[in-house]
Scaffold this motif. Structure first.
Motif, short mmCIF file in Angstrom:
data_model
loop_
_atom_site.label_atom_id
_atom_site.label_comp_id
_atom_site.label_asym_id
_atom_site.label_seq_id
_atom_site.Cartn_x
_atom_site.Cartn_y
_atom_site.Cartn_z
N ARG A 20 7.19 3.42 5.61
CA ARG A 20 6.47 2.45 6.43
C ARG A 20 6.23 1.14 5.69
O ARG A 20 6.57 0.05 6.19
CB ARG A 20 5.13 3.03 6.89
CG ARG A 20 4.35 2.08 7.79
CD ARG A 20 3.01 2.66 8.21
NE ARG A 20 2.09 2.77 7.08
CZ ARG A 20 0.81 3.12 7.21
NH1 ARG A 20 0.33 3.43 8.41
NH2 ARG A 20 0.03 3.20 6.15
N ALA A 59 1.62 7.06 8.18
CA ALA A 59 1.87 7.19 6.75
C ALA A 59 2.58 8.50 6.47
O ALA A 59 2.32 9.51 7.11
CB ALA A 59 0.56 7.11 5.97
N ASP A 63 1.90 4.93 1.03
CA ASP A 63 1.74 5.82 2.17
C ASP A 63 1.46 7.22 1.63
O ASP A 63 2.33 8.05 1.47
CB ASP A 63 3.02 5.85 3.03
CG ASP A 63 3.27 4.53 3.73
OD1 ASP A 63 2.34 3.74 3.74
OD2 ASP A 63 4.37 4.33 4.25
N THR A 64 0.21 7.47 1.35
CA THR A 64 -0.13 8.71 0.66
C THR A 64 -0.77 9.74 1.55
O THR A 64 -1.06 10.84 1.11
CB THR A 64 -1.09 8.41 -0.50
OG1 THR A 64 -2.22 7.70 0.01
CG2 THR A 64 -0.42 7.58 -1.57
N ASN A 70 0.83 -1.20 0.00
CA ASN A 70 0.00 0.00 0.00
C ASN A 70 0.86 1.25 0.00
O ASN A 70 1.89 1.32 0.64
CB ASN A 70 -0.90 0.01 1.25
CG ASN A 70 -1.90 -1.13 1.23
OD1 ASN A 70 -2.37 -1.50 0.16
ND2 ASN A 70 -2.20 -1.69 2.39
#
Length: 448
Positions: free
Chosen positions: A84, A196, A4-5, A2
């Protein structure tokens, strides 16, 4: 994996320490522990697996080679997905490598496990640098990087006396099994605790990576600091202990104790260097100037080590570790000279060079020693270490000499004082506005 936005909200100092600094610093701690643990477990490894000195050097340095191999992809992933997500997966890979090492029974099995271990731990420091760079003010980077290096020194210190004490309760395989579980736990901790980080929209591609190497500030940094940094990593991680035993005639217990003192020196040296860099920056002294003075002293210690004066060996081993911390300034200098979208790649580009060099230093040191025969106690003669340390010192001198020659040429004999004054003023202003280097838009300035 995923992305980290999420945008990073403002956090208190305690929150940054607990949620950002501490989880990633634990990964760096474990990385440094595993990097140097073979120096203390040499006798146990030789007793379990028949290894020549050259194989021992290759086995230990396989960590550095794999570490270097993953730097560019890890750097691109850090800038693309955030620290992360990337670090959580890498710690799982590291746990696998450490577990495989605990199960190895041949040189090939141990070397491949050590390589997997190095690949998994390849992002620890850069992920920490990326995370803290997104969470703190740029002017605080030198001191925070110093704290990170100090945590790494604590990990390296744990690889000495504490590991030796752990052997009273288990064997070397049990030690590595415990470390595998620790790596897995740290990965879970990073994934659960760390927030994030914002990911820049800038494209991540080969061109952006090569732009780091083409950057003039980056090249000036590595010209001065790269070789000393590789020597510090390569020699401290394996050969200092062997030098103390072979030339100084010290017992395994005394060698472990001195290595422990050396790592304590790394802890205090890294913290002190970070604080000194910030203090000097407020007074117009650029980090590169501090680095040049420190490296000159570091080379002088290596020359003294080559002299093999037995009574001075314990003091020199600690001084080598203490002054070696000055080479960690390259991370802070590079991080401050690059835009935020490139900090991950810049750190990993630097690490690629450092760990490739550390592999060559560690393996090459063993090859030089191998030119002399072992005595009946399986020790190399003092002349072998004189040659090895002499070669290392000679390789570092040209970069240091060119730094001072370029500064002299910039100033010129008649305008030296004026140029130095201007350099101090400009570097103080740059420090207060973040840019410690010439801007990337083509502005020229005094040589640092």
């Amino acid at each position: 994996m995923n992305m980290d936005t999420a945008a990073a909200p403002a956090r208190s100092g305690v929150a940054v320490f607990c949620l950002v600094f501490l989880p990633f610093a634990l990964g760096h701690y474990l990385s440094c522990l595993l990097r140097g643990v073979n120096a203390v477990l040499t006798a146990e490894l030789l007793g379990a697996v028949a290894l020549t000195p050259a194989q021992l050097g290759l086995l230990t340095s396989a960590f550095f080679l794999a570490f270097a191999f993953v730097q560019l992809p890890v750097g691109m992933a850090l800038d693309r997905y955030g620290p992360r997500a990337v670090q959580a997966w890498l710690m799982a890979l590291a746990a696998l490598g450490v577990w495989l090492f605990s199960r190895g029974h041949s040189f090939a099995e141990l070397m491949w496990a050590r390589a997997v271990m190095g690949a998994g731990l390849g992002g620890c420091f850069m992920a920490a640098v990326k995370a803290v760079s997104c969470a703190i003010a740029p002017s605080r980077l030198p001191s925070v990087h110093g704290y990170l290096i100090a945590v790494g020194g604590l990990g390296a210190a744990t690889a000495t006396m504490p590991v030796r004490l752990a052997l009273h309760y288990t064997d070397w395989r049990g030690v590595f099994l415990a470390l595998a579980l620790a790596a897995l736990a740290i990965g879970v901790l990073i994934r659960l605790l760390s927030p994030a980080m914002p990911v820049p929209a800038a494209a991540v591609n080969k061109a952006s990576v090569w732009s780091v190497y083409r950057d003039a500030a980056f090249r000036r940094t590595i010209a001065l600091i790269l070789l000393p940094h590789t020597v510090f990593f390569g020699v401290q991680g394996l050969w200092v202990g062997r030098w103390l035993a072979d030339v100084g005639g010290l017992s395994a217990h005394n060698v472990a104790y001195l290595l422990y003192l050396g790592m304590a020196a790394v802890i205090f040296g890294a913290i002190g260097m970070g604080m000194l860099t910030e203090w000097a920056g407020r007074r117009g002294i650029a980090p590169m100037q501090l680095a040049a003075v420190g490296i000159a002293l570091f080379i002088a210690v290596q020359v003294a080590m080559a002299c093999n004066v037995v009574s001075s060996l314990p003091m020199l081993s600690v001084l080598f570790a203490l002054l070696g911390t000055v080479t960690g300034l390259d991370y802070a200098i590079v991080a401050q000279s690059m835009p935020a979208s490139l900090t991950g790649r810049a750190a990993t580009c630097l690490n690629l060079l450092i760990f490739t060099g550390a592999f060559l230093v560690q393996a090459g040191f063993g090859l030089v020693l191998g030119c002399w025969p072992l005595n009946s106690q399986q020790q190399y003669p003092p002349q072998a270490y004189q040659a090895a340390f002499g070669v290392l010192a000679a390789l570092q001198l040209p970069g240091l000499a060119m730094f001072f020659i370029n500064r002299y040429r910039r100033a010129g004999p008649s305008g030296k004082m004026a140029a130095c004054t201007a350099a101090m003023i400009n570097s103080k202003e740059d420090y207060e506005t973040r840019s410690l280097w010439t801007s990337r838009q083509g502005k020229t300035g005094p040589d640092r």
